[in-house]
Design an enzyme around this catalytic site. Structure first.
Site, PDB file in Angstrom:
ATOM      1  N   LYS A 169       0.684 -16.820 -44.542  1.00 19.85           N
ATOM      2  CA  LYS A 169       2.126 -16.757 -44.814  1.00 19.85           C
ATOM      3  C   LYS A 169       2.827 -17.128 -43.511  1.00 19.85           C
ATOM      4  O   LYS A 169       3.072 -16.289 -42.656  1.00 19.85           O
ATOM      5  CB  LYS A 169       2.502 -15.336 -45.241  1.00 19.85           C
ATOM      6  N   GLU A 244       0.216  -7.757 -33.918  1.00 17.76           N
ATOM      7  CA  GLU A 244       0.643  -8.265 -32.606  1.00 17.76           C
ATOM      8  C   GLU A 244       2.161  -8.259 -32.610  1.00 17.76           C
ATOM      9  O   GLU A 244       2.785  -9.086 -33.277  1.00 17.76           O
ATOM     10  CB  GLU A 244       0.117  -9.693 -32.386  1.00 17.76           C
ATOM     11  N   CYS A 278       6.659 -13.167 -26.788  1.00 23.30           N
ATOM     12  CA  CYS A 278       6.394 -11.727 -26.812  1.00 23.30           C
ATOM     13  C   CYS A 278       5.890 -11.245 -25.459  1.00 23.30           C
ATOM     14  O   CYS A 278       6.064 -10.089 -25.110  1.00 23.30           O
ATOM     15  CB  CYS A 278       5.365 -11.426 -27.892  1.00 23.30           C
ATOM     16  N   GLU A 377      13.807  -5.657 -26.757  1.00 20.34           N
ATOM     17  CA  GLU A 377      13.327  -7.032 -26.670  1.00 20.34           C
ATOM     18  C   GLU A 377      14.481  -7.972 -27.021  1.00 20.34           C
ATOM     19  O   GLU A 377      15.022  -7.915 -28.128  1.00 20.34           O
ATOM     20  CB  GLU A 377      12.169  -7.221 -27.655  1.00 20.34           C
TER      21      GLU A 377
HETATM   22  P1  NAD Z   1       9.513 -11.157 -37.840  1.00 19.82           P
HETATM   23  O1  NAD Z   1       8.805  -9.849 -37.727  1.00 19.82           O
HETATM   24  O2  NAD Z   1      10.894 -11.171 -38.329  1.00 19.82           O
HETATM   25  O3  NAD Z   1       8.697 -12.124 -38.819  1.00 19.82           O
HETATM   26  C1  NAD Z   1       7.332 -12.436 -38.617  1.00 19.82           C
HETATM   27  C2  NAD Z   1       6.741 -12.860 -39.940  1.00 19.82           C
HETATM   28  O4  NAD Z   1       6.755 -11.746 -40.829  1.00 19.82           O
HETATM   29  C3  NAD Z   1       7.500 -13.983 -40.645  1.00 19.82           C
HETATM   30  O5  NAD Z   1       6.591 -14.849 -41.287  1.00 19.82           O
HETATM   31  C4  NAD Z   1       8.338 -13.216 -41.666  1.00 19.82           C
HETATM   32  O6  NAD Z   1       8.701 -14.004 -42.770  1.00 19.82           O
HETATM   33  C5  NAD Z   1       7.372 -12.116 -42.045  1.00 19.82           C
HETATM   34  N1  NAD Z   1       7.989 -10.931 -42.651  1.00 19.82           N
HETATM   35  C6  NAD Z   1       9.293 -10.527 -42.578  1.00 19.82           C
HETATM   36  N2  NAD Z   1       9.479  -9.410 -43.309  1.00 19.82           N
HETATM   37  C7  NAD Z   1       8.268  -9.079 -43.827  1.00 19.82           C
HETATM   38  C8  NAD Z   1       7.811  -8.018 -44.664  1.00 19.82           C
HETATM   39  N3  NAD Z   1       8.632  -7.064 -45.117  1.00 19.82           N
HETATM   40  N4  NAD Z   1       6.505  -7.978 -45.006  1.00 19.82           N
HETATM   41  C9  NAD Z   1       5.645  -8.900 -44.535  1.00 19.82           C
HETATM   42  N5  NAD Z   1       6.025  -9.954 -43.764  1.00 19.82           N
HETATM   43  C10 NAD Z   1       7.320 -10.035 -43.414  1.00 19.82           C
HETATM   44  O7  NAD Z   1       9.357 -11.827 -36.415  1.00 19.82           O
HETATM   45  P2  NAD Z   1       9.959 -13.220 -35.931  1.00 19.82           P
HETATM   46  O8  NAD Z   1      11.432 -13.042 -35.747  1.00 19.82           O
HETATM   47  O9  NAD Z   1       9.468 -14.303 -36.806  1.00 19.82           O
HETATM   48  O10 NAD Z   1       9.245 -13.361 -34.501  1.00 19.82           O
HETATM   49  C11 NAD Z   1       9.703 -12.750 -33.354  1.00 19.82           C
HETATM   50  C12 NAD Z   1       8.963 -11.453 -33.098  1.00 19.82           C
HETATM   51  O11 NAD Z   1       7.560 -11.686 -33.050  1.00 19.82           O
HETATM   52  C13 NAD Z   1       9.303 -10.818 -31.755  1.00 19.82           C
HETATM   53  O12 NAD Z   1       9.485  -9.445 -31.911  1.00 19.82           O
HETATM   54  C14 NAD Z   1       8.062 -11.088 -30.911  1.00 19.82           C
HETATM   55  O13 NAD Z   1       7.841 -10.200 -29.861  1.00 19.82           O
HETATM   56  C15 NAD Z   1       6.993 -11.026 -31.927  1.00 19.82           C
HETATM   57  N6  NAD Z   1       5.819 -11.756 -31.444  1.00 19.82           N
HETATM   58  C16 NAD Z   1       4.724 -11.045 -31.059  1.00 19.82           C
HETATM   59  C17 NAD Z   1       3.613 -11.706 -30.562  1.00 19.82           C
HETATM   60  C18 NAD Z   1       2.366 -10.969 -30.160  1.00 19.82           C
HETATM   61  O14 NAD Z   1       1.317 -11.606 -30.073  1.00 19.82           O
HETATM   62  N7  NAD Z   1       2.418  -9.685 -29.874  1.00 19.82           N
HETATM   63  C19 NAD Z   1       3.636 -13.093 -30.445  1.00 19.82           C
HETATM   64  C20 NAD Z   1       4.782 -13.776 -30.835  1.00 19.82           C
HETATM   65  C21 NAD Z   1       5.867 -13.099 -31.349  1.00 19.82           C
END
Ligand code: NAD
Length: 477
Positions: A169, A244, A278, A377
């Site tokens: 996804k 993550e 991140c 963040e």
């Molecule tokens: P997000 O959590 O909004 O979305 C991530 C993914 O989850 C997307 O594909 C989104 O469509 C999906 N999603 C959203 N709601 C969901 C639900 N209820 N159930 C299941 N899936 C759902 O994050 P983002 O805005 O896309 O990315 C930024 C965030 O990601 C930041 O907080 C960043 O720190 C984190 N991040 C972490 C790492 C790591 O390795 N620790 C790496 C990159 C980004």
């Protein structure tokens, strides 16, 4: 205009059952450049069913067969590196150098996992017991937009290495990049259903995956808030999870560091991936007595950073991914000023001559660890300088956060840096700018996540451990 109208289920590009369309933007201009038709819950169920059908045979394939597939996947994605780079610049707004690195990194994740698999043994012995590592089942792989292709490829490589089948996804905001990756993956010719790609909303497709009794494992990269909701949704079916999540990583500049080297290094670490990383080192902790020198050097370092002109090889910062992300970063810059921090450079608004979702690379000084800009963040190029009086205080401040993904230590004395690293609550600590290591574990302490990715640690997160007692050399009693 791009029109992405197909998802990928059971080895074929198919029209989704879902009817909703989602606009895709060029963040450098804010213009709509295309649209994607989103998958819905029905499509998700179809993808899960395909992955379930493929699992029995795929889970029994040999290690050698899977290594061969991983190498084919590497070649297939590598053949598309230029297309993927161009899409990452256009759809995500990454500078060319970063986009090219990210595209190669996506391809290489298959090769890295093939190397890990070559050295991995799925069985070991404890006395007369044989311990067998078995694929956990159908995995859901959920990715964010800030390195969509890399996350798809790394998670899929690990699932395949383990013998799991998968439903991916991806972020709905990265549909052009996803399309290119999926076409490449398709070219590798894996058995139908081994991987399926359903681009859709998180609260629709992601939620369906998180609750499905047929998904054994979720590997998620994204925000801490969504990670928690996935954990809650998965508890009834006791899903295995790798989460993550977010970070607020500290960079500790020790008092023996050469500031002329340390400050530009700290700025570069904080601005990686245009600050949308991140692991960005967004809290720079410096000795109190060095503050004025640090401020001067930080100003110089930020002034030298090239923003915009994404195709130039020395461009370092692109726009934020979306209008929402732009506004989020503006909001934090405003709050930093309201909270009493001193603006060293940057501030609200667009950089001169740039529109779209560009923000000004910004550094605050006189920040304290209780300010929201130091605790939350931001996910943009906004850095905080905080001062400490002793090494103990620096370590205490570094650890005073709900996150624990990454930390950076800069010192002229490696032993001292290692001693400090051993006291930091973070899944990874980089000393003196040491780069990413693709075979070393990656993941967070505390609210930065659960579990680890990469190398053997990542592989075992897709495996169940079975102990077969009496398997070795015992006669019936
Ligand atoms: P997000 O959590 O909004 O979305 C991530 C993914 O989850 C997307 O594909 C989104 O469509 C999906 N999603 C959203 N709601 C969901 C639900 N209820 N159930 C299941 N899936 C759902 O994050 P983002 O805005 O896309 O990315 C930024 C965030 O990601 C930041 O907080 C960043 O720190 C984190 N991040 C972490 C790492 C790591 O390795 N620790 C790496 C990159 C980004």
């Amino acid at each position: 205009m791009y029109s992405i109208e197909r998802i990928y289920i059971d080895g074929q590009f198919v029209q989704p059952h879902g009817q909703e369309w989602f606009d895709l933007y060029n963040p450098s201009t804010g213009d709509v450049i295309g649209r994607v038709r989103l998958a819905d819950a029905q499509d998700t169920e179809d993808a899960i069913a395909a992955a379930r059908r493929a699992f029995p045979a795929f889970s029994r394939t040999s290690k050698e067969q899977r290594i061969a597939w991983l190498k084919r996947l590497y070649e297939a994605v590598f053949a598309n590196v230029d297309r993927l780079t161009a899409a990452t610049i256009e759809e995500y707004g990454a500078p060319a150098t970063r986009a090219g690195w990210g595209a190669r990194y996506a391809a290489e994740s298959f090769l890295h996992m093939a190397h890990t698999l070559e050295k991995y043994s799925f069985t070991r012995r404890i006395a007369s017991t044989e311990v067998v590592m078995e694929p956990v089942g159908v995995a859901a792989l959920i990715t964010p937009w800030n390195a969509n292709a890399g996350f798809i490829c790394n998670k899929l490589a690990t699932a395949i290495a383990a013998g799991c089948t998968a439903v991916v996804k991806p972020s709905e905001m990265s549909a052009i990049q996803t399309q290119i990756v999926t076409e490449a993956l398709h070219d590798a010719g894996l058995p139908a259903g081994v991987f399926n790609v359903v681009t859709g909303r998180g609260d629709v497709v992601g939620a369906e995956l998180s609750a499905s009794p047929h998904i054994a494992k979720i590997s998620f990269t994204g925000s801490t808030a969504v990670g928690k909701s996935i954990l809650r949704a998965g508890v009834d079916t006791m899903k295995r999870v790798t989460l993550e999540l977010g970070g607020k990583s500290p960079t500790l500049i020790l008092d023996d560091a050469d500031l002329e080297i340390a400050v530009p290094l700290a700025v570069t670490s904080g601005f990686q991936n245009s600050g949308q990383a991140c692991i960005a080192g967004t809290r720079i902790l410096v000795p109190e007595g060095s503050l004025q020198d640090v401020i001067r050097l930080a100003k110089e370092a930020v002034s030298a950073v090239k923003v915009g002109r994404l195709h130039d090889a020395d461009s370092a910062i692109g726009p934020m991914v979306s209008q929402r992300q732009y506004e989020r970063v503006q909001g934090y810059i405003r709050r930093g000023v309201e909270e009493g921090a001193t603006l060293v450079i940057g501030g609200e608004g667009h950089p001169d001559g740039l529109a779209g979702y560009y923000v000004k690379p910004t550094v605050f000084a006189d920040v304290t660890n209780d300010m929201s800009i130091a605790r939350e963040e931001i996910f943009g190029p906004v850095l905080c300088i905080l001062t400490y009086r002793s090494e103990e205080e620096a370590i205490r401040m570094a650890n005073d956060t709900v996150y624990g993904l990454h930390a950076y230590v800069i010192s002229s004395d490696i032993d001292r840096a290692r001693a400090v690293a051993s006291q930091l609550e973070a899944g990874r600590v980089s000393i003196n700018g040491a780069p990413h290591e693709p075979f070393a574990p990656f993941g967070g302490f505390k609210q930065s996540g659960i579990g680890r990715e990469y190398g053997t640690f990542g592989l075992e997160a897709f495996l169940e451990t079975k102990a077969v007692l009496g398997a070795v050399g015992l006669k019936p009693q």
